[in-house]
Design an enzyme around this catalytic site. Structure first.
Site, PDB file in Angstrom:
ATOM      1  N   PRO A 128      28.097  -4.936 -29.827  1.00 54.81           N
ATOM      2  CA  PRO A 128      26.740  -4.855 -29.617  1.00 54.81           C
ATOM      3  C   PRO A 128      26.213  -4.079 -27.959  1.00 54.81           C
ATOM      4  CG  PRO A 128      27.129  -6.554 -29.423  1.00 54.81           C
ATOM      5  CD  PRO A 128      28.496  -5.484 -29.908  1.00 54.81           C
ATOM      6  N   ASN A 129      25.432  -2.948 -27.955  1.00 51.23           N
ATOM      7  CA  ASN A 129      24.311  -3.000 -27.240  1.00 51.23           C
ATOM      8  C   ASN A 129      25.035  -1.571 -26.279  1.00 51.23           C
ATOM      9  OD1 ASN A 129      21.939  -3.921 -27.779  1.00 51.23           O
ATOM     10  ND2 ASN A 129      23.629  -6.170 -27.088  1.00 51.23           N
ATOM     11  N   ARG A 177      21.112   1.828 -20.155  1.00 50.99           N
ATOM     12  CA  ARG A 177      21.336  -0.293 -20.271  1.00 50.99           C
ATOM     13  C   ARG A 177      21.519  -0.177 -19.045  1.00 50.99           C
ATOM     14  NH1 ARG A 177      25.496  -3.850 -22.579  1.00 50.99           N
ATOM     15  NH2 ARG A 177      24.509  -5.753 -22.639  1.00 50.99           N
ATOM     16  N   TYR A 214      26.270  -1.972 -15.506  1.00 48.55           N
ATOM     17  CA  TYR A 214      27.091  -0.901 -16.493  1.00 48.55           C
ATOM     18  C   TYR A 214      27.129   0.564 -16.243  1.00 48.55           C
ATOM     19  CZ  TYR A 214      25.592  -5.358 -18.983  1.00 48.55           C
ATOM     20  OH  TYR A 214      26.273  -6.525 -19.695  1.00 48.55           O
ATOM     21  N   ASN A 237      35.932  -3.944 -26.815  1.00 49.58           N
ATOM     22  CA  ASN A 237      34.624  -4.052 -25.547  1.00 49.58           C
ATOM     23  C   ASN A 237      34.041  -4.680 -26.390  1.00 49.58           C
ATOM     24  OD1 ASN A 237      32.809  -4.501 -23.979  1.00 49.58           O
ATOM     25  ND2 ASN A 237      32.592  -3.079 -22.636  1.00 49.58           N
ATOM     26  N   ALA A 270      28.867  -8.635 -25.918  1.00 46.94           N
ATOM     27  CA  ALA A 270      27.935 -10.313 -26.215  1.00 46.94           C
ATOM     28  C   ALA A 270      28.800 -11.134 -27.064  1.00 46.94           C
ATOM     29  CB  ALA A 270      26.746 -10.083 -26.752  1.00 46.94           C
ATOM     30  N   HIS A 315      31.471 -13.610 -26.092  1.00 47.43           N
ATOM     31  CA  HIS A 315      31.294 -14.814 -25.876  1.00 47.43           C
ATOM     32  C   HIS A 315      31.049 -15.472 -26.577  1.00 47.43           C
ATOM     33  CE1 HIS A 315      31.508 -13.224 -22.206  1.00 47.43           C
ATOM     34  NE2 HIS A 315      30.366 -12.059 -21.965  1.00 47.43           N
ATOM     35  N   ASP A 363      39.362 -15.037 -34.969  1.00 48.16           N
ATOM     36  CA  ASP A 363      40.097 -14.581 -36.353  1.00 48.16           C
ATOM     37  C   ASP A 363      40.917 -13.768 -36.736  1.00 48.16           C
ATOM     38  OD1 ASP A 363      40.279 -17.489 -36.031  1.00 48.16           O
ATOM     39  OD2 ASP A 363      38.702 -17.712 -37.415  1.00 48.16           O
ATOM     40  N   GLU A 368      41.645  -6.504 -23.963  1.00 48.50           N
ATOM     41  CA  GLU A 368      39.903  -7.038 -24.022  1.00 48.50           C
ATOM     42  C   GLU A 368      39.250  -6.168 -22.584  1.00 48.50           C
ATOM     43  OE1 GLU A 368      39.239 -10.648 -23.556  1.00 48.50           O
ATOM     44  OE2 GLU A 368      37.470 -10.849 -22.686  1.00 48.50           O
ATOM     45  N   HIS A 380      35.699  -5.159 -20.057  1.00 50.05           N
ATOM     46  CA  HIS A 380      34.691  -5.142 -19.494  1.00 50.05           C
ATOM     47  C   HIS A 380      34.204  -4.302 -18.953  1.00 50.05           C
ATOM     48  CE1 HIS A 380      34.307  -8.702 -22.330  1.00 50.05           C
ATOM     49  NE2 HIS A 380      35.125  -8.488 -21.981  1.00 50.05           N
ATOM     50  N   LEU A 381      32.926  -3.718 -18.502  1.00 46.65           N
ATOM     51  CA  LEU A 381      32.706  -2.803 -17.662  1.00 46.65           C
ATOM     52  C   LEU A 381      32.765  -3.592 -16.556  1.00 46.65           C
ATOM     53  CD1 LEU A 381      30.451  -0.867 -20.353  1.00 46.65           C
ATOM     54  CD2 LEU A 381      31.737   0.042 -18.535  1.00 46.65           C
ATOM     55  N   SER A 382      31.752  -4.620 -16.719  1.00 43.83           N
ATOM     56  CA  SER A 382      30.679  -6.122 -15.712  1.00 43.83           C
ATOM     57  C   SER A 382      32.504  -6.783 -15.574  1.00 43.83           C
ATOM     58  CB  SER A 382      29.865  -6.345 -15.836  1.00 43.83           C
ATOM     59  OG  SER A 382      30.229  -7.563 -16.988  1.00 43.83           O
ATOM     60  N   ARG A 396      29.157 -12.560 -13.093  1.00 44.06           N
ATOM     61  CA  ARG A 396      27.881 -12.909 -13.880  1.00 44.06           C
ATOM     62  C   ARG A 396      27.736 -14.772 -14.334  1.00 44.06           C
ATOM     63  NH1 ARG A 396      27.197  -8.178 -17.834  1.00 44.06           N
ATOM     64  NH2 ARG A 396      24.963  -8.385 -18.064  1.00 44.06           N
ATOM     65  N   ARG A 412      28.360 -16.448 -19.742  1.00 43.24           N
ATOM     66  CA  ARG A 412      29.329 -15.651 -19.892  1.00 43.24           C
ATOM     67  C   ARG A 412      30.707 -15.162 -19.608  1.00 43.24           C
ATOM     68  NH1 ARG A 412      26.290 -11.016 -21.042  1.00 43.24           N
ATOM     69  NH2 ARG A 412      24.371 -11.112 -19.717  1.00 43.24           N
TER      70      ARG A 412
HETATM   71  C1  DQA Z   1      30.042  -6.489 -21.514  1.00 44.84           C
HETATM   72  C2  DQA Z   1      29.878  -8.282 -20.443  1.00 44.84           C
HETATM   73  C3  DQA Z   1      29.360  -8.921 -21.607  1.00 44.84           C
HETATM   74  O1  DQA Z   1      28.881 -10.120 -21.118  1.00 44.84           O
HETATM   75  C4  DQA Z   1      27.785  -8.072 -22.401  1.00 44.84           C
HETATM   76  O2  DQA Z   1      27.542  -8.797 -23.216  1.00 44.84           O
HETATM   77  C5  DQA Z   1      28.370  -6.802 -22.614  1.00 44.84           C
HETATM   78  C6  DQA Z   1      29.043  -5.490 -21.566  1.00 44.84           C
HETATM   79  C7  DQA Z   1      31.362  -5.433 -19.654  1.00 44.84           C
HETATM   80  O3  DQA Z   1      31.511  -4.599 -20.805  1.00 44.84           O
HETATM   81  O4  DQA Z   1      30.981  -5.734 -19.501  1.00 44.84           O
HETATM   82  O5  DQA Z   1      27.568  -5.924 -23.465  1.00 44.84           O
HETATM   83  O6  DQA Z   1      31.412  -6.384 -22.159  1.00 44.84           O
END
Ligand code: DQA
Length: 152
Positions: free
Chosen positions: A19-20, A27, A32, A84, A87, A90, A97, A108, A110-112, A117, A121
């Site tokens: 998502p997002n 964003r 990011y 990725n 959210a 978390h 599963d 896995e 993540h950009l951040s 943070r 998270r």
């Molecule tokens: C994220 C980190 C997550 O905590 C956040 O909800 C995201 C992006 C990252 O790529 O840093 O949507 O997965």
């Protein structure tokens, strides 16, 4: 022997985005970065070509799509999945599963760096079933994950 040998199919890496992440580039760029998801797809495709791999990049704001695509990755014989989960990282026992239900390795990404943070998270459900995690390098996190996937 046929005189033309069909080209071997390149192994496919699924790159699944939650998502997002469709909003990347606009964003919270201070967190990011300015690269869009299309920019990242371009970087991955360039590197994948050099390694004779194929990228199948997708994004959804819906948890069930991620679950379905993890199942599909295994059914289609993907070499690995780069995930990725945004959210859902978390919150999602369903994605955990799904990862436990397949043998395809999932990396896995993540950009951040979520550990730098908010405390909500700091916990990742999906880490429990991930082959490994790469976080904190912006768009480069995805490229590093591809390097790892290629070596699995
Ligand atoms: C994220 C980190 C997550 O905590 C956040 O909800 C995201 C992006 C990252 O790529 O840093 O949507 O997965």
């Amino acid at each position: 022997m046929p005189d033309t040998v069909p080209a071997a199919t390149s192994p496919t890496i699924y790159v699944l985005n939650g998502p997002n992440l469709n909003l990347l580039g606009i964003r919270e760029p201070e967190i990011y970065g300015h690269d869009t998801l299309d920019d990242i797809a371009g970087m991955l495709e360039d590197r994948a070509r050099e390694m004779n791999l194929k990228i199948d990049m997708r994004q959804s704001n819906h948890e069930g799509h991620i679950v379905d695509w993890l199942h599909e990755a295994q059914a289609e014989g993907a070499k690995a999945v780069i995930l990725n989960a945004g959210a859902y990282t978390h919150t999602s026992v369903a994605i955990l599963d799904a990862m436990k239900g397949i043998v395809t390795p999932v990396i896995e990404v993540h950009l951040s760096n979520p550990h730098m943070r908010e405390s909500f998270r700091h916990h990742s459900y999906i880490s429990k079933a991930a082959k490994g995690t790469i976080a904190g390098f912006g768009a480069l996190s995805y490229v590093l994950a591809l390097e790892a996937a290629a070596r699995l």
